[in-house]
Scaffold this motif. Sequence first.
Motif, PDB file in Angstrom:
ATOM      1  N   ILE A  19       0.613  -1.349   0.464  1.00 45.32           N
ATOM      2  CA  ILE A  19       0.345  -0.064  -0.084  1.00 45.32           C
ATOM      3  C   ILE A  19       1.151   1.117   0.365  1.00 45.32           C
ATOM      4  O   ILE A  19       2.281   1.344   0.356  1.00 45.32           O
ATOM      5  CB  ILE A  19      -0.922   0.480   0.902  1.00 45.32           C
ATOM      6  CG1 ILE A  19      -1.732  -0.865   1.486  1.00 45.32           C
ATOM      7  CG2 ILE A  19      -1.467   1.588   1.129  1.00 45.32           C
ATOM      8  CD1 ILE A  19      -2.413  -1.716   2.903  1.00 45.32           C
ATOM      9  N   PHE A 103      -1.844  -0.424  -4.101  1.00 44.48           N
ATOM     10  CA  PHE A 103      -3.073  -0.001  -4.062  1.00 44.48           C
ATOM     11  C   PHE A 103      -2.551   1.377  -3.368  1.00 44.48           C
ATOM     12  O   PHE A 103      -1.621   1.434  -2.629  1.00 44.48           O
ATOM     13  CB  PHE A 103      -3.856  -0.441  -2.858  1.00 44.48           C
ATOM     14  CG  PHE A 103      -4.124  -1.953  -3.376  1.00 44.48           C
ATOM     15  CD1 PHE A 103      -5.171  -2.717  -4.267  1.00 44.48           C
ATOM     16  CD2 PHE A 103      -3.300  -3.146  -2.867  1.00 44.48           C
ATOM     17  CE1 PHE A 103      -5.663  -3.541  -4.170  1.00 44.48           C
ATOM     18  CE2 PHE A 103      -3.678  -4.595  -3.105  1.00 44.48           C
ATOM     19  CZ  PHE A 103      -5.026  -4.883  -4.109  1.00 44.48           C
ATOM     20  N   VAL A 123      -8.776  -2.647   1.230  1.00 42.38           N
ATOM     21  CA  VAL A 123      -7.135  -3.707  -0.056  1.00 42.38           C
ATOM     22  C   VAL A 123      -7.715  -5.586   0.586  1.00 42.38           C
ATOM     23  O   VAL A 123      -7.789  -5.241  -0.390  1.00 42.38           O
ATOM     24  CB  VAL A 123      -5.547  -3.353   0.589  1.00 42.38           C
ATOM     25  CG1 VAL A 123      -5.114  -4.416   0.171  1.00 42.38           C
ATOM     26  CG2 VAL A 123      -5.336  -1.482   1.003  1.00 42.38           C
ATOM     27  N   LEU A 126     -10.369  -5.227  -2.329  1.00 38.96           N
ATOM     28  CA  LEU A 126     -10.053  -5.403  -3.604  1.00 38.96           C
ATOM     29  C   LEU A 126      -9.487  -6.597  -3.988  1.00 38.96           C
ATOM     30  O   LEU A 126      -9.544  -6.970  -5.446  1.00 38.96           O
ATOM     31  CB  LEU A 126      -9.084  -3.964  -4.090  1.00 38.96           C
ATOM     32  CG  LEU A 126      -9.847  -2.943  -3.250  1.00 38.96           C
ATOM     33  CD1 LEU A 126      -8.476  -1.100  -3.506  1.00 38.96           C
ATOM     34  CD2 LEU A 126     -10.241  -2.598  -4.745  1.00 38.96           C
ATOM     35  N   ARG A 127      -8.234  -6.967  -2.608  1.00 41.43           N
ATOM     36  CA  ARG A 127      -7.176  -8.055  -3.550  1.00 41.43           C
ATOM     37  C   ARG A 127      -8.508  -9.344  -3.707  1.00 41.43           C
ATOM     38  O   ARG A 127      -8.262 -10.193  -4.739  1.00 41.43           O
ATOM     39  CB  ARG A 127      -6.597  -9.201  -2.343  1.00 41.43           C
ATOM     40  CG  ARG A 127      -5.913  -7.530  -2.503  1.00 41.43           C
ATOM     41  CD  ARG A 127      -4.440  -8.240  -1.400  1.00 41.43           C
ATOM     42  NE  ARG A 127      -3.354  -8.131  -2.008  1.00 41.43           N
ATOM     43  CZ  ARG A 127      -2.104  -8.597  -1.446  1.00 41.43           C
ATOM     44  NH1 ARG A 127      -2.085  -9.504  -0.414  1.00 41.43           N
ATOM     45  NH2 ARG A 127      -0.846  -8.180  -1.668  1.00 41.43           N
ATOM     46  N   CYS A 184      -9.538   3.524  -1.460  1.00 37.73           N
ATOM     47  CA  CYS A 184      -8.449   3.295  -1.973  1.00 37.73           C
ATOM     48  C   CYS A 184      -8.676   2.297  -3.209  1.00 37.73           C
ATOM     49  O   CYS A 184      -9.856   2.377  -3.774  1.00 37.73           O
ATOM     50  CB  CYS A 184      -8.602   2.437  -1.323  1.00 37.73           C
ATOM     51  SG  CYS A 184      -7.194   0.945  -0.619  1.00 37.73           S
ATOM     52  N   ARG A 186      -6.623   1.036  -6.878  1.00 40.64           N
ATOM     53  CA  ARG A 186      -5.889   0.300  -7.304  1.00 40.64           C
ATOM     54  C   ARG A 186      -4.392   1.061  -8.379  1.00 40.64           C
ATOM     55  O   ARG A 186      -5.195   1.875  -8.989  1.00 40.64           O
ATOM     56  CB  ARG A 186      -6.042  -1.110  -8.469  1.00 40.64           C
ATOM     57  CG  ARG A 186      -7.056  -1.882  -7.705  1.00 40.64           C
ATOM     58  CD  ARG A 186      -7.175  -2.853  -8.982  1.00 40.64           C
ATOM     59  NE  ARG A 186      -8.906  -4.000  -7.966  1.00 40.64           N
ATOM     60  CZ  ARG A 186      -8.407  -4.800  -7.708  1.00 40.64           C
ATOM     61  NH1 ARG A 186      -7.068  -5.497  -7.159  1.00 40.64           N
ATOM     62  NH2 ARG A 186      -9.321  -5.383  -7.320  1.00 40.64           N
TER      63      ARG A 186
END
Length: 321
Positions: A19, A103, A123, A126-127, A184, A186
Amino acid sequence: MIPNTHTEKLKGNNLNPVISIACLTFNHEAYIEKTIDSFLSQKTSYSFEIVIGDGGSTDGNKEILRKYQSIHGEEKIKLLFPEKDPGIGGMLNQIFLECRGEFVCFCEGDDYWVNYDKIERQVSFLRDNSDYVLLHSDLIYINSFGQQIEPFESHFLFDERRQDGIVFETLLQKGIFIYAPTVCFRSSALSKMKLKTTDSWFVFDYWYWLLISLEGKFLYQKVVDSVYRRHENGVTQNFDFFKGKYLPLKSDIILHAVKNNNFKLYKDILLIEIYKLWRNELSWKNTKRIIQIFKADYEIFPSFAVYFLSYWKRKIIKRIL
């Protein structure tokens, strides 16, 4: 100030952080410590770096930043102090270009985070969900004395506009509904933009969210993650900054969408916006921008001609009737 006590084993490391926390700051001497401490207080299993840009503060802001860097190290806290102030847009571009994480989270130097699991939660989502490119959440407002205040009028507009999923069309037509200190996203979505380093290219964060929205889905999480500080030196208190920049920036967004093969997907809305460009400012500079858009995809001109003629046909019939 939070001491350097980060000895736990994290996913990633300081050389390859998962991050990047991007922070834009200017004359935030009174607030910046609380902001950075809120970053360092995050409870996360992911490694992160903090990238801070200061375009030329005249208070003690830079000295505070150097002090934090001396405690936590240059790999943990990266400072960008350009010799010439590139302006808000140019400084933010430079910050994002220096981010190494998979990210990116964003927060200005006068705002801060209040939810200690913010980046872990965002995060992780998003993963696990590759079709999403940006998460955002909620915030509260305080004044320069740290007292909570009523939301801006725009807060309620955001609630009305907000949607999840594919949001490019809504963002372009209705305007912003995303709180910058809560996002947040990518970094891969950002890398496709070929960021420029001039302040004339866009107006602050709205243009980033528009361009990122071309790359995938957005999701709003109804969680208060951040605090927005309203004070007399804040960007949103000085709307003179935005004057004269709207049209060229909108044309850049349209051009980017066309070059990245999004014309067919968003044909109707893009034709409307091209027409607005033509109608609102029929200057040579603006005409050149429209010609650039036509050159980027030769299918656009006949589509625009049909739209243009049908629009005026409807107008004439309406007047006759």
